[in-house]
Design a protein around this motif. Structure first.
Motif, PDB file in Angstrom:
ATOM      1  N   SER B 441       1.081  -1.623  -0.020  1.00 27.55           N
ATOM      2  CA  SER B 441       0.066   0.299  -0.132  1.00 27.55           C
ATOM      3  C   SER B 441       0.607   0.876   0.204  1.00 27.55           C
ATOM      4  CB  SER B 441      -1.059  -0.196   1.413  1.00 27.55           C
ATOM      5  OG  SER B 441      -0.168   0.227   2.315  1.00 27.55           O
ATOM      6  N   GLN B 442      -0.028   2.300  -0.121  1.00 29.08           N
ATOM      7  CA  GLN B 442       1.263   3.713  -0.049  1.00 29.08           C
ATOM      8  C   GLN B 442       2.104   3.707   1.033  1.00 29.08           C
ATOM      9  OE1 GLN B 442      -1.571   7.524  -0.518  1.00 29.08           O
ATOM     10  NE2 GLN B 442       0.606   8.525  -0.748  1.00 29.08           N
ATOM     11  N   PRO B 443       3.132   3.565   0.825  1.00 24.03           N
ATOM     12  CA  PRO B 443       4.238   4.191   1.719  1.00 24.03           C
ATOM     13  C   PRO B 443       3.715   5.981   2.230  1.00 24.03           C
ATOM     14  CG  PRO B 443       5.798   3.541   0.452  1.00 24.03           C
ATOM     15  CD  PRO B 443       3.840   3.879  -0.242  1.00 24.03           C
ATOM     16  N   ILE B 444       3.464   6.202   3.524  1.00 24.37           N
ATOM     17  CA  ILE B 444       3.692   6.684   4.100  1.00 24.37           C
ATOM     18  C   ILE B 444       4.327   7.430   5.514  1.00 24.37           C
ATOM     19  CG2 ILE B 444       0.662   6.254   4.420  1.00 24.37           C
ATOM     20  CD1 ILE B 444       0.888   5.981   6.935  1.00 24.37           C
ATOM     21  N   GLY B 445       5.761   7.044   5.175  1.00 27.41           N
ATOM     22  CA  GLY B 445       6.562   7.546   5.951  1.00 27.41           C
ATOM     23  C   GLY B 445       7.727   6.599   6.304  1.00 27.41           C
ATOM     24  N   VAL B 446       8.822   7.402   5.650  1.00 29.80           N
ATOM     25  CA  VAL B 446      10.208   7.012   5.001  1.00 29.80           C
ATOM     26  C   VAL B 446      11.272   7.702   7.075  1.00 29.80           C
ATOM     27  CG1 VAL B 446      11.692   6.344   4.290  1.00 29.80           C
ATOM     28  CG2 VAL B 446       9.676   6.076   3.278  1.00 29.80           C
ATOM     29  N   ALA B 447      12.226   6.888   7.625  1.00 27.40           N
ATOM     30  CA  ALA B 447      12.069   7.611   8.052  1.00 27.40           C
ATOM     31  C   ALA B 447      13.932   6.534   8.997  1.00 27.40           C
ATOM     32  CB  ALA B 447      11.606   7.671   9.161  1.00 27.40           C
ATOM     33  N   ALA B 458      16.482   1.844   6.662  1.00 25.73           N
ATOM     34  CA  ALA B 458      15.366   3.388   7.082  1.00 25.73           C
ATOM     35  C   ALA B 458      14.510   2.403   6.723  1.00 25.73           C
ATOM     36  CB  ALA B 458      15.615   3.129   5.012  1.00 25.73           C
ATOM     37  N   LEU B 459      13.386   2.702   7.879  1.00 27.18           N
ATOM     38  CA  LEU B 459      11.970   2.753   8.096  1.00 27.18           C
ATOM     39  C   LEU B 459      10.706   3.086   7.481  1.00 27.18           C
ATOM     40  CD1 LEU B 459      13.029   2.930  11.736  1.00 27.18           C
ATOM     41  CD2 LEU B 459      12.183   0.669  10.808  1.00 27.18           C
ATOM     42  N   ALA B 460      10.299   2.139   7.036  1.00 25.35           N
ATOM     43  CA  ALA B 460       8.112   3.042   6.392  1.00 25.35           C
ATOM     44  C   ALA B 460       7.752   2.000   6.892  1.00 25.35           C
ATOM     45  CB  ALA B 460       9.252   2.002   5.108  1.00 25.35           C
ATOM     46  N   LEU B 461       6.909   3.275   6.758  1.00 28.01           N
ATOM     47  CA  LEU B 461       5.522   2.442   6.927  1.00 28.01           C
ATOM     48  C   LEU B 461       4.493   3.028   6.077  1.00 28.01           C
ATOM     49  CD1 LEU B 461       5.431   5.535  10.053  1.00 28.01           C
ATOM     50  CD2 LEU B 461       5.529   2.823  10.072  1.00 28.01           C
ATOM     51  N   GLN B 466      -0.679  -2.890   9.808  1.00 30.31           N
ATOM     52  CA  GLN B 466       0.433  -3.049  11.123  1.00 30.31           C
ATOM     53  C   GLN B 466       1.426  -3.025  11.149  1.00 30.31           C
ATOM     54  OE1 GLN B 466      -3.666  -4.181  13.280  1.00 30.31           O
ATOM     55  NE2 GLN B 466      -2.718  -4.388  15.318  1.00 30.31           N
ATOM     56  N   GLU B 467       1.955  -3.374  10.814  1.00 36.64           N
ATOM     57  CA  GLU B 467       3.547  -3.560  10.932  1.00 36.64           C
ATOM     58  C   GLU B 467       4.154  -2.426  10.218  1.00 36.64           C
ATOM     59  OE1 GLU B 467       3.993  -7.059   8.983  1.00 36.64           O
ATOM     60  OE2 GLU B 467       3.629  -6.124   6.632  1.00 36.64           O
ATOM     61  N   LEU B 468       5.579  -2.130  10.786  1.00 39.75           N
ATOM     62  CA  LEU B 468       7.339  -0.864  10.660  1.00 39.75           C
ATOM     63  C   LEU B 468       7.665  -2.144   9.782  1.00 39.75           C
ATOM     64  CD1 LEU B 468       8.318   1.592  10.390  1.00 39.75           C
ATOM     65  CD2 LEU B 468       8.999   0.289  12.804  1.00 39.75           C
ATOM     66  N   SER B 480       9.287  -7.009   8.974  1.00 42.20           N
ATOM     67  CA  SER B 480       8.738  -6.186   9.979  1.00 42.20           C
ATOM     68  C   SER B 480       8.429  -6.644  11.278  1.00 42.20           C
ATOM     69  CB  SER B 480       7.284  -6.570   9.073  1.00 42.20           C
ATOM     70  OG  SER B 480       7.427  -7.703   9.965  1.00 42.20           O
ATOM     71  N   ILE B 481       8.429  -5.472  11.971  1.00 34.01           N
ATOM     72  CA  ILE B 481       8.360  -5.158  13.034  1.00 34.01           C
ATOM     73  C   ILE B 481       6.623  -5.000  13.433  1.00 34.01           C
ATOM     74  CG2 ILE B 481       8.475  -3.942  15.255  1.00 34.01           C
ATOM     75  CD1 ILE B 481      11.013  -2.966  14.188  1.00 34.01           C
ATOM     76  N   PRO B 482       5.777  -5.911  13.691  1.00 32.51           N
ATOM     77  CA  PRO B 482       4.094  -6.184  14.227  1.00 32.51           C
ATOM     78  C   PRO B 482       4.113  -4.532  15.250  1.00 32.51           C
ATOM     79  CG  PRO B 482       5.266  -7.434  15.505  1.00 32.51           C
ATOM     80  CD  PRO B 482       6.491  -6.763  15.117  1.00 32.51           C
ATOM     81  N   LEU B 483       2.919  -3.938  15.004  1.00 31.89           N
ATOM     82  CA  LEU B 483       2.541  -2.359  15.386  1.00 31.89           C
ATOM     83  C   LEU B 483       1.404  -2.863  16.110  1.00 31.89           C
ATOM     84  CD1 LEU B 483       3.767   0.442  13.409  1.00 31.89           C
ATOM     85  CD2 LEU B 483       5.166  -0.411  15.249  1.00 31.89           C
ATOM     86  N   GLU B 484       0.796  -1.724  17.747  1.00 30.38           N
ATOM     87  CA  GLU B 484      -0.346  -2.037  18.230  1.00 30.38           C
ATOM     88  C   GLU B 484      -1.331  -1.558  17.357  1.00 30.38           C
ATOM     89  OE1 GLU B 484      -1.095  -2.922  20.836  1.00 30.38           O
ATOM     90  OE2 GLU B 484       0.897  -3.380  21.577  1.00 30.38           O
ATOM     91  N   ALA B 485      -0.652  -0.322  16.277  1.00 32.14           N
ATOM     92  CA  ALA B 485      -1.795   0.021  15.471  1.00 32.14           C
ATOM     93  C   ALA B 485      -1.916   0.692  13.719  1.00 32.14           C
ATOM     94  CB  ALA B 485      -2.983   1.104  16.566  1.00 32.14           C
ATOM     95  N   PRO B 486      -2.763   0.674  12.984  1.00 36.81           N
ATOM     96  CA  PRO B 486      -1.846   0.770  11.728  1.00 36.81           C
ATOM     97  C   PRO B 486      -1.487   2.906  12.687  1.00 36.81           C
ATOM     98  CG  PRO B 486      -4.258   0.250  12.147  1.00 36.81           C
ATOM     99  CD  PRO B 486      -4.227   0.164  13.175  1.00 36.81           C
ATOM    100  N   ALA B 487      -0.371   2.655  11.665  1.00 31.90           N
ATOM    101  CA  ALA B 487       0.334   3.770  12.315  1.00 31.90           C
ATOM    102  C   ALA B 487       0.020   4.915  11.371  1.00 31.90           C
ATOM    103  CB  ALA B 487       1.745   3.616  11.789  1.00 31.90           C
TER     104      ALA B 487
END
Lengths: 200, 539
Positions: B441-447, B458-461, B466-468, B480-487
């Motif tokens: 899906s669309q990357p909404i953040g890269v850090a 690089a880390l991408a959302l 629901q994963e990083l 991937s790192i699982p997240l608590e909720a969509p970022a």
């Protein structure tokens, strides 16, 4: 005859009593809007009384009430949603003074000291029991109510236990209840109670 | 069992069966996920409660991970946050209300809130603007604003901040008469503020690297402000002599030696150059370029034809012309033109090189690496169109967000798969190589980590995921790192840690330690002050 008179006395002025009770306490605090669009916390519970003199009974009561709201957050970024709920546990201890020893309809006054323990809950996903944002906050308020009531007692000297019903109106005032970081809410204003029970 | 839980359980009040007799409507979110990532934590607005809070990774179970900014004035609503370049000071624009009734009425009527005041007189509430300086979680000081300033520019050293009114950020202006002709120079060390007339509608502020001169760009003029004497002397350089003309700045910069201010303007092929080394006699020079410039970048000392006196360059690209021009600032002439295969609309300064790419949304895929020393251009290619590009902290890699696009008639199945998908483009700027990854899906953040030693990743959302995604820049290896909720966003702060904001109405932020991979969450902070629905009057 003596026995009958004693029974009648037992079931009249200085009666013991127990009743199921519905009640309300008023709040015009805007904070209460978070939990209810009505300005009252209704409750249901139990009242017991012990006659300690001809016209005086010590009364104690417990009432439980719950209100909740669906909250919509409107913004240009879209709509958000979460739920709020408030659970109130109200304990009262006071006196019931019945100055007029009428046979069936008995006006009385009932001052009570009141403690209200409130629990607020916020949940942004009630369908997910494990979501992190199930927020709970609690607080206690203290105060009192002064009610005037009218009781209907179906007095019958032949029975030890007679049915009774009452309705009360009055004024209550409680301190602000600090619900942790959420803020505080205060109950004060009109109170009402309605009960059905027995005298014995 | 806790008696409370027992009591609630007995009355059938589980989390799944909350009473819901009522409906409550609130305007706006409880928290603003446009956080400011300062060195000591994340600063965040709670718009509903009118609070400013700081979030930090929790230290132990008893630490909620957030606290209100100390000494924050009751009744002040933070409205916009900015961060000083050193990451230490947060500037928070705020507003508070006063009740302009006589003291006797206020006392008699027990007016304590905006709502109380409105009941008495709906015209008696007056809102005031101020700028609050916050550091280490405490309010440092406040500056009253006589204009509804809403943004700040800083010099590189973070010693000066200039507050001004950006009309692009304004919905409505309060006040019968607003004079948007001033900017406010703020000495961040002392908190002293000096108002400087800067022409109508200031829109951009630049500082020389030497910190001795600031340049304020306003409608149809540039104001040069001298900073060393403390008197903030100004000289105005109009950009047009025709009052009917409107010169709108597109891009601007100051040469590294502090001598020239250069700017490009909308719909003009001219490069405007102002000699600010002699600010008392401002004089514009116009250099005509081959087309309307799309981006401009100033490069320091990279031309080595004279090692003792390296020249500074101005590099210009165009949106509709496949070339890059290099202008030697010392002479303002001698434009060197390098041909490209496709136009480039953006320039990023990599290590000793410039990265040129196109974000116009047109069907361009080329990414160029320009070596201004050798005057050579190396071509790389993204599989899809570039939406945005970020450099790693060591500026040896770049990561682009790629958008889906239509396929050519003869496209292979693999090409069609790429074309239909969002993706990430990874560019190795050392050997001018590139590869692309397909995103679900669309990357909404890269850090990237602020620690250069960790810039291998690089880390991408991805939107709705629901994963990083952790991407190794050398070979694109992903985990991937699982997240608590969509970022909703990701960024770095402090000494190399990451923060992730999530889709949540009551507040949810995660902190990731990239060295350990541990993820800690802070939640529920947006409920602070939720039910306190009275607006406290300010001072």
């Amino acid at each position: 005859m003596t026995t009958l008179l004693m029974l009648a006395a037992t079931a009249t002025a200085a009666d013991n009593e127990i009743a199921l009770e519905l009640g309300t306490i008023y709040s015009d605090d805007r904070s209460w809007d978070a939990f209810s669009s009505d300005d009252v916390l209704p409750s249901k519970g139990l009242r017991v009384g012990f006659g300690v003199a001809d016209d005086v009974a010590v009364i104690g009561s417990y009432g439980y009430g719950a209100r909740g709201a669906d909250v919509d957050l409107w913004s240009t970024d879209g709509e958000g949603w979460f739920s709020t709920a408030f659970y109130g546990h109200q304990l009262g201890l006071g006196a019931k003074v019945t100055p007029l020893d009428w046979r069936y309809l008995r006006p009385y006054v009932a001052p009570q000291a009141v403690a209200l323990y409130g629990v607020a809950r916020l949940d942004e996903d009630t369908g997910d029991d494990d979501n992190l944002n199930q927020i709970q906050a609690a607080g206690t308020a203290f105060g009192g109510v002064l009610n005037g009531g009218l009781e209907l007692v179906l007095a019958d000297e032949r029975r030890k236990v007679v049915p009774a019903a009452y309705i009360e109106l009055g004024y209550g005032w409680l301190t602000s209840m600090q619900l942790d970081d959420l803020g505080d809410v205060q109950f004060k204003g009109l109170t009402s109670r309605f009960g059905l029970g027995v005298h014995f | 069992m806790n008696p409370l839980i027992l009591a609630l359980a007995m009355t059938g009040c589980g989390w799944n069966s909350l009473p819901d007799q009522s409906y409550w409507e609130l305007e706006g979110p409880l928290w603003d996920d446009a956080v400011v990532a300062a060195a000591d934590g994340l600063y965040m607005r709670l718009p509903h409660a009118g609070k400013l809070i700081r979030l930090t990774p929790p230290e132990g179970e008893d630490d909620p991970g957030w606290n209100e900014v100390g000494a924050w004035p009751a009744g002040t609503f933070p409205e916009r946050l900015m961060l000083s370049p050193d990451g230490a000071t947060v500037l928070a624009f705020g507003s508070y209300a006063t009740c302009e009734l006589d003291d006797e009425t206020i006392a008699d009527e027990k007016i304590e809130s905006v709502e109380d005041c409105l009941v008495e007189d709906e015209n008696a509430v007056v809102w005031h603007d101020e700028l609050n300086l916050v550091r280490d979680g405490e309010l440092l000081g406040q500056i009253g604003l006589n204009l509804p300033f809403n943004t700040v520019a800083f010099n590189d050293e973070g010693t000066y901040a200039v507050a001004y009114l950006d009309f692009d950020l304004v919905d409505t202006l309060d006040g019968a008469l607003v004079n948007p002709n001033e900017v406010l120079f703020i000495d961040l060390a002392t908190g002293t503020a000096t108002s400087v007339a800067a022409g109508f509608s200031p829109e951009r502020v630049l500082f020389t690297q030497q910190q001795d001169v600031a340049v304020v760009m306003s409608r149809n003029q540039v104001v040069v402000v001298e900073l060393t004497s403390g008197t903030f002397d100004t000289v105005t350089a109009p950009t047009t002599t025709n009052l009917d003309d409107s010169v709108v700045t597109r891009d601007a910069g100051i040469s590294p030696d502090g001598r020239y201010m250069m700017m490009t303007v909308e719909s003009s092929t001219d490069l405007y150059i102002l000699d600010i080394s002699e600010p008392m006699s401002p004089n514009w020079s116009l250099v005509s370029m081959d087309a309307v410039p799309a981006d401009m970048q100033m490069v320091e000392g990279l031309v080595t034809d004279d090692e003792d006196d390296p020249a500074d360059l101005t590099v210009v690209t165009y949106s509709n012309r496949a070339q890059v021009d290099l202008l030697e600032q010392k002479y303002l002439t001698g434009i060197e033109t390098l041909e490209l295969e496709e136009p480039a609309t953006n320039i990023l300064a990599a290590q000793d090189q410039l990265l040129l790419f196109n974000t116009s949304g047109n069907d361009y895929h080329d990414v160029y690496l320009l070596d201004p020393n050798a005057l050579t251009v190396e071509e790389m290619r993204a599989e899809n169109r570039v939406m945005s590009m970020q450099l790693s902290p060591d500026r040896l890699h770049a990561v682009a967000v790629l958008s889906p696009e239509g396929s050519d008639a003869g496209a292979t199945a693999q090409e069609q798969y790429y074309d239909e998908s969002y993706g990430l483009g990874i560019f190795d700027l050392g050997d001018a190589s590139a590869f692309s990854l397909v995103a679900a899906s669309q990357p909404i953040g890269v850090a990237f980590s602020g620690d250069e030693n960790l810039s291998e990743y690089a880390l991408a959302l991805l939107q709705g995921q629901q994963e990083l995604i952790q991407v190794r820049l050398t070979d694109g290896g992903a985990s991937s790192i699982p997240l608590e909720a969509p970022a909703t966003a990701i960024g770095s702060f402090g000494d190399g840690q990451f923060y992730i904001t999530h889709e949540s109405d009551l507040g949810l932020v995660s902190f990731l330690d990239p060295e350990t991979g541990s993820l800690e969450t802070v939640h529920g902070f947006a409920t602070s002050g939720l039910i306190d629905d009275e607006t406290t009057l300010g001072r």
